[in-house]
Design a protein around this motif. Structure first.
Motif, PDB file in Angstrom:
ATOM      1  N   PRO A  32     -69.627 -39.065  40.455  1.00 55.48           N
ATOM      2  CA  PRO A  32     -71.062 -38.745  40.305  1.00 55.48           C
ATOM      3  C   PRO A  32     -71.919 -40.004  40.407  1.00 55.48           C
ATOM      4  O   PRO A  32     -71.512 -41.099  40.010  1.00 55.48           O
ATOM      5  CB  PRO A  32     -71.142 -38.143  38.896  1.00 55.48           C
ATOM      6  CG  PRO A  32     -69.964 -38.714  38.167  1.00 55.48           C
ATOM      7  CD  PRO A  32     -68.881 -38.882  39.208  1.00 55.48           C
ATOM      8  N   THR A  33     -73.105 -39.838  40.933  1.00 60.59           N
ATOM      9  CA  THR A  33     -74.029 -40.957  41.090  1.00 60.59           C
ATOM     10  C   THR A  33     -74.852 -41.126  39.819  1.00 60.59           C
ATOM     11  O   THR A  33     -75.411 -40.151  39.309  1.00 60.59           O
ATOM     12  CB  THR A  33     -74.977 -40.696  42.272  1.00 60.59           C
ATOM     13  OG1 THR A  33     -74.193 -40.469  43.439  1.00 60.59           O
ATOM     14  CG2 THR A  33     -75.886 -41.901  42.504  1.00 60.59           C
ATOM     15  N   PRO A  34     -74.932 -42.336  39.264  1.00 56.37           N
ATOM     16  CA  PRO A  34     -75.745 -42.545  38.057  1.00 56.37           C
ATOM     17  C   PRO A  34     -77.210 -42.189  38.312  1.00 56.37           C
ATOM     18  O   PRO A  34     -77.741 -42.407  39.403  1.00 56.37           O
ATOM     19  CB  PRO A  34     -75.574 -44.038  37.766  1.00 56.37           C
ATOM     20  CG  PRO A  34     -74.295 -44.408  38.441  1.00 56.37           C
ATOM     21  CD  PRO A  34     -74.194 -43.537  39.653  1.00 56.37           C
ATOM     22  N   THR A  35     -77.846 -41.652  37.301  1.00 57.92           N
ATOM     23  CA  THR A  35     -79.244 -41.254  37.406  1.00 57.92           C
ATOM     24  C   THR A  35     -80.134 -42.260  36.678  1.00 57.92           C
ATOM     25  O   THR A  35     -79.651 -43.167  35.997  1.00 57.92           O
ATOM     26  CB  THR A  35     -79.445 -39.854  36.807  1.00 57.92           C
ATOM     27  OG1 THR A  35     -79.120 -39.902  35.406  1.00 57.92           O
ATOM     28  CG2 THR A  35     -78.538 -38.848  37.489  1.00 57.92           C
ATOM     29  N   THR A  36     -81.426 -42.084  36.810  1.00 62.42           N
ATOM     30  CA  THR A  36     -82.385 -42.959  36.135  1.00 62.42           C
ATOM     31  C   THR A  36     -82.797 -42.417  34.769  1.00 62.42           C
ATOM     32  O   THR A  36     -83.709 -42.966  34.137  1.00 62.42           O
ATOM     33  CB  THR A  36     -83.643 -43.115  37.016  1.00 62.42           C
ATOM     34  OG1 THR A  36     -84.173 -41.813  37.309  1.00 62.42           O
ATOM     35  CG2 THR A  36     -83.301 -43.817  38.323  1.00 62.42           C
ATOM     36  N   ARG A  37     -82.156 -41.372  34.316  1.00 67.11           N
ATOM     37  CA  ARG A  37     -82.480 -40.802  33.013  1.00 67.11           C
ATOM     38  C   ARG A  37     -81.989 -41.713  31.893  1.00 67.11           C
ATOM     39  O   ARG A  37     -81.039 -42.469  32.052  1.00 67.11           O
ATOM     40  CB  ARG A  37     -81.847 -39.423  32.870  1.00 67.11           C
ATOM     41  CG  ARG A  37     -82.328 -38.407  33.892  1.00 67.11           C
ATOM     42  CD  ARG A  37     -81.565 -37.103  33.729  1.00 67.11           C
ATOM     43  NE  ARG A  37     -81.982 -36.110  34.718  1.00 67.11           N
ATOM     44  CZ  ARG A  37     -81.420 -34.915  34.851  1.00 67.11           C
ATOM     45  NH1 ARG A  37     -80.394 -34.589  34.069  1.00 67.11           N
ATOM     46  NH2 ARG A  37     -81.837 -34.073  35.769  1.00 67.11           N
ATOM     47  N   TRP A  38     -82.617 -41.587  30.755  1.00 68.20           N
ATOM     48  CA  TRP A  38     -82.191 -42.361  29.600  1.00 68.20           C
ATOM     49  C   TRP A  38     -80.848 -41.875  29.069  1.00 68.20           C
ATOM     50  O   TRP A  38     -80.027 -42.662  28.624  1.00 68.20           O
ATOM     51  CB  TRP A  38     -83.245 -42.261  28.490  1.00 68.20           C
ATOM     52  CG  TRP A  38     -84.486 -43.059  28.765  1.00 68.20           C
ATOM     53  CD1 TRP A  38     -84.754 -43.746  29.905  1.00 68.20           C
ATOM     54  CD2 TRP A  38     -85.599 -43.243  27.909  1.00 68.20           C
ATOM     55  NE1 TRP A  38     -85.975 -44.354  29.825  1.00 68.20           N
ATOM     56  CE2 TRP A  38     -86.530 -44.067  28.603  1.00 68.20           C
ATOM     57  CE3 TRP A  38     -85.922 -42.795  26.636  1.00 68.20           C
ATOM     58  CZ2 TRP A  38     -87.739 -44.446  28.047  1.00 68.20           C
ATOM     59  CZ3 TRP A  38     -87.129 -43.179  26.091  1.00 68.20           C
ATOM     60  CH2 TRP A  38     -88.032 -43.994  26.775  1.00 68.20           C
ATOM     61  N   LEU A  39     -80.640 -40.571  29.124  1.00 69.08           N
ATOM     62  CA  LEU A  39     -79.390 -39.985  28.649  1.00 69.08           C
ATOM     63  C   LEU A  39     -78.672 -39.333  29.823  1.00 69.08           C
ATOM     64  O   LEU A  39     -79.271 -38.548  30.563  1.00 69.08           O
ATOM     65  CB  LEU A  39     -79.666 -38.941  27.562  1.00 69.08           C
ATOM     66  CG  LEU A  39     -80.215 -39.470  26.228  1.00 69.08           C
ATOM     67  CD1 LEU A  39     -80.488 -38.317  25.282  1.00 69.08           C
ATOM     68  CD2 LEU A  39     -79.244 -40.453  25.593  1.00 69.08           C
ATOM     69  N   ASN A  40     -77.388 -39.656  29.980  1.00 66.62           N
ATOM     70  CA  ASN A  40     -76.580 -39.062  31.038  1.00 66.62           C
ATOM     71  C   ASN A  40     -75.581 -38.086  30.421  1.00 66.62           C
ATOM     72  O   ASN A  40     -75.404 -38.030  29.193  1.00 66.62           O
ATOM     73  CB  ASN A  40     -75.831 -40.150  31.818  1.00 66.62           C
ATOM     74  CG  ASN A  40     -76.774 -41.011  32.642  1.00 66.62           C
ATOM     75  OD1 ASN A  40     -77.689 -40.495  33.273  1.00 66.62           O
ATOM     76  ND2 ASN A  40     -76.558 -42.321  32.635  1.00 66.62           N
ATOM     77  N   ASN A  41     -74.895 -37.345  31.286  1.00 68.59           N
ATOM     78  CA  ASN A  41     -73.888 -36.424  30.778  1.00 68.59           C
ATOM     79  C   ASN A  41     -72.626 -37.188  30.390  1.00 68.59           C
ATOM     80  O   ASN A  41     -72.526 -38.398  30.552  1.00 68.59           O
ATOM     81  CB  ASN A  41     -73.579 -35.333  31.808  1.00 68.59           C
ATOM     82  CG  ASN A  41     -73.157 -35.922  33.140  1.00 68.59           C
ATOM     83  OD1 ASN A  41     -72.571 -36.997  33.209  1.00 68.59           O
ATOM     84  ND2 ASN A  41     -73.451 -35.209  34.214  1.00 68.59           N
ATOM     85  N   ARG A  42     -71.642 -36.462  29.890  1.00 71.75           N
ATOM     86  CA  ARG A  42     -70.434 -37.113  29.372  1.00 71.75           C
ATOM     87  C   ARG A  42     -69.644 -37.813  30.470  1.00 71.75           C
ATOM     88  O   ARG A  42     -69.051 -38.872  30.248  1.00 71.75           O
ATOM     89  CB  ARG A  42     -69.554 -36.076  28.669  1.00 71.75           C
ATOM     90  CG  ARG A  42     -70.153 -35.531  27.389  1.00 71.75           C
ATOM     91  CD  ARG A  42     -69.218 -34.531  26.724  1.00 71.75           C
ATOM     92  NE  ARG A  42     -69.732 -34.048  25.460  1.00 71.75           N
ATOM     93  CZ  ARG A  42     -70.556 -33.035  25.320  1.00 71.75           C
ATOM     94  NH1 ARG A  42     -70.961 -32.377  26.412  1.00 71.75           N
ATOM     95  NH2 ARG A  42     -70.979 -32.653  24.134  1.00 71.75           N
ATOM     96  N   VAL A  43     -69.604 -37.210  31.670  1.00 65.15           N
ATOM     97  CA  VAL A  43     -68.838 -37.809  32.770  1.00 65.15           C
ATOM     98  C   VAL A  43     -69.432 -39.156  33.164  1.00 65.15           C
ATOM     99  O   VAL A  43     -68.715 -40.157  33.329  1.00 65.15           O
ATOM    100  CB  VAL A  43     -68.798 -36.847  33.976  1.00 65.15           C
ATOM    101  CG1 VAL A  43     -68.086 -37.508  35.148  1.00 65.15           C
ATOM    102  CG2 VAL A  43     -68.111 -35.545  33.600  1.00 65.15           C
ATOM    103  N   LEU A  44     -70.747 -39.215  33.318  1.00 62.72           N
ATOM    104  CA  LEU A  44     -71.399 -40.463  33.685  1.00 62.72           C
ATOM    105  C   LEU A  44     -71.274 -41.505  32.577  1.00 62.72           C
ATOM    106  O   LEU A  44     -71.082 -42.699  32.847  1.00 62.72           O
ATOM    107  CB  LEU A  44     -72.872 -40.206  33.992  1.00 62.72           C
ATOM    108  CG  LEU A  44     -73.179 -39.621  35.373  1.00 62.72           C
ATOM    109  CD1 LEU A  44     -74.655 -39.253  35.480  1.00 62.72           C
ATOM    110  CD2 LEU A  44     -72.807 -40.608  36.469  1.00 62.72           C
ATOM    111  N   THR A  45     -71.340 -41.064  31.337  1.00 61.87           N
ATOM    112  CA  THR A  45     -71.192 -41.995  30.219  1.00 61.87           C
ATOM    113  C   THR A  45     -69.781 -42.580  30.189  1.00 61.87           C
ATOM    114  O   THR A  45     -69.604 -43.798  30.007  1.00 61.87           O
ATOM    115  CB  THR A  45     -71.492 -41.279  28.890  1.00 61.87           C
ATOM    116  OG1 THR A  45     -72.810 -40.728  28.944  1.00 61.87           O
ATOM    117  CG2 THR A  45     -71.396 -42.248  27.729  1.00 61.87           C
ATOM    118  N   LEU A  46     -68.775 -41.736  30.378  1.00 60.37           N
ATOM    119  CA  LEU A  46     -67.394 -42.212  30.401  1.00 60.37           C
ATOM    120  C   LEU A  46     -67.150 -43.126  31.588  1.00 60.37           C
ATOM    121  O   LEU A  46     -66.469 -44.158  31.475  1.00 60.37           O
ATOM    122  CB  LEU A  46     -66.441 -41.018  30.440  1.00 60.37           C
ATOM    123  CG  LEU A  46     -64.938 -41.335  30.378  1.00 60.37           C
ATOM    124  CD1 LEU A  46     -64.605 -42.029  29.070  1.00 60.37           C
ATOM    125  CD2 LEU A  46     -64.117 -40.070  30.543  1.00 60.37           C
TER     126      LEU A  46
END
Length: 227
Positions: A32-46
């Motif tokens: 997944p491509t990182p987003t510019t949001r302050w909070l990401n989902n669990r996959v992006l965080t991991l």
């Protein structure tokens, strides 16, 4: 007609067009491509946590000048790790079993570390060819040996990755063929062989991850000598 066990390492083609480029490009679609949001989902965080931890551990012993290579090392690690593990799936092709691809990765990166050493600190880089306190009669021999060992490094990188993955794939295919042949004749032995195949598959998953890490780790050590 019996096919050769080495047919699995042939580059797949479609209408005469090699598909190795597709096999190399496909793994990048899975992340997944990182987003510019302050909070990401669990996959992006991991994913971000793994990349940060890996980068920190890899670049810890390297001087500040070598930290510019962080993006290259992380991208190479993720690339090798993904295609090594995907190659263990049935009816797939593992590009890293091709020595040409591995040498194409190893030689330019190794050469870049050598060029950096020659440009930034030529005296220190050339000093690796002759250990301090060497007796005078041994100087020519040691320089030749150290030069040969320097040029063997990219070959060792490429051959190590190719040999480990090729040997693992061959063992899996041999044991799977043995289990398939023994199933109608000796079911008990076939079940035992299948359990060995399962354990070997787990071992190959570990080897796929370790070899990707070792490839990048050795490159970082070569960079550390020249920064």
């Amino acid at each position: 007609m019996m096919l050769s066990f080495f047919d699995q390492f042939m580059s797949p083609t479609l209408m005469g067009i090699p598909l190795i480029a597709l096999a190399i490009a496909l793994p990048w679609v899975l992340y997944p491509t990182p987003t510019t949001r302050w909070l990401n989902n669990r996959v992006l965080t991991l994913q971000s946590w793994f990349i940060n931890r890996f980068t920190q551990q890899l670049l810890l012993p390297i001087n500040q000048g070598g930290h510019k290579w962080a993006t290259i090392f992380v991208s190479l690690m993720i690339f090798l790790l993904t295609i090594n593990i995907l190659g263990l799936l049935p009816h797939t092709f593992t590009p890293t079993t091709q020595l040409s691809l591995n040498m194409g990765l190893a030689v330019p990166l190794w050469l870049a570390t050598v060029i950096i050493g020659m440009r930034n600190q030529p005296t220190h880089a050339l000093g690796h060819l002759l250990p301090e306190g060497t007796p005078t009669p041994l100087i020519p021999v040691l320089i030749i040996i150290e030069t040969i060992s320097l040029f063997i490094r990219p070959l060792a990188l490429g051959v190590r990755l190719t040999a480990n993955l090729t040997a693992g794939h061959l063992l899996i295919q041999l044991i799977a063929t043995a289990a398939f042949v023994l199933a109608p004749m000796m079911p008990t032995v076939a079940i035992l062989t299948t359990s060995i195949l399962f354990l070997l598959t787990l071992l190959e998953v570990a080897v796929a991850m370790i070899q990707a890490y070792v490839f990048v780790l050795l490159l970082s050590l070569y960079l550390q000598e020249n920064v």
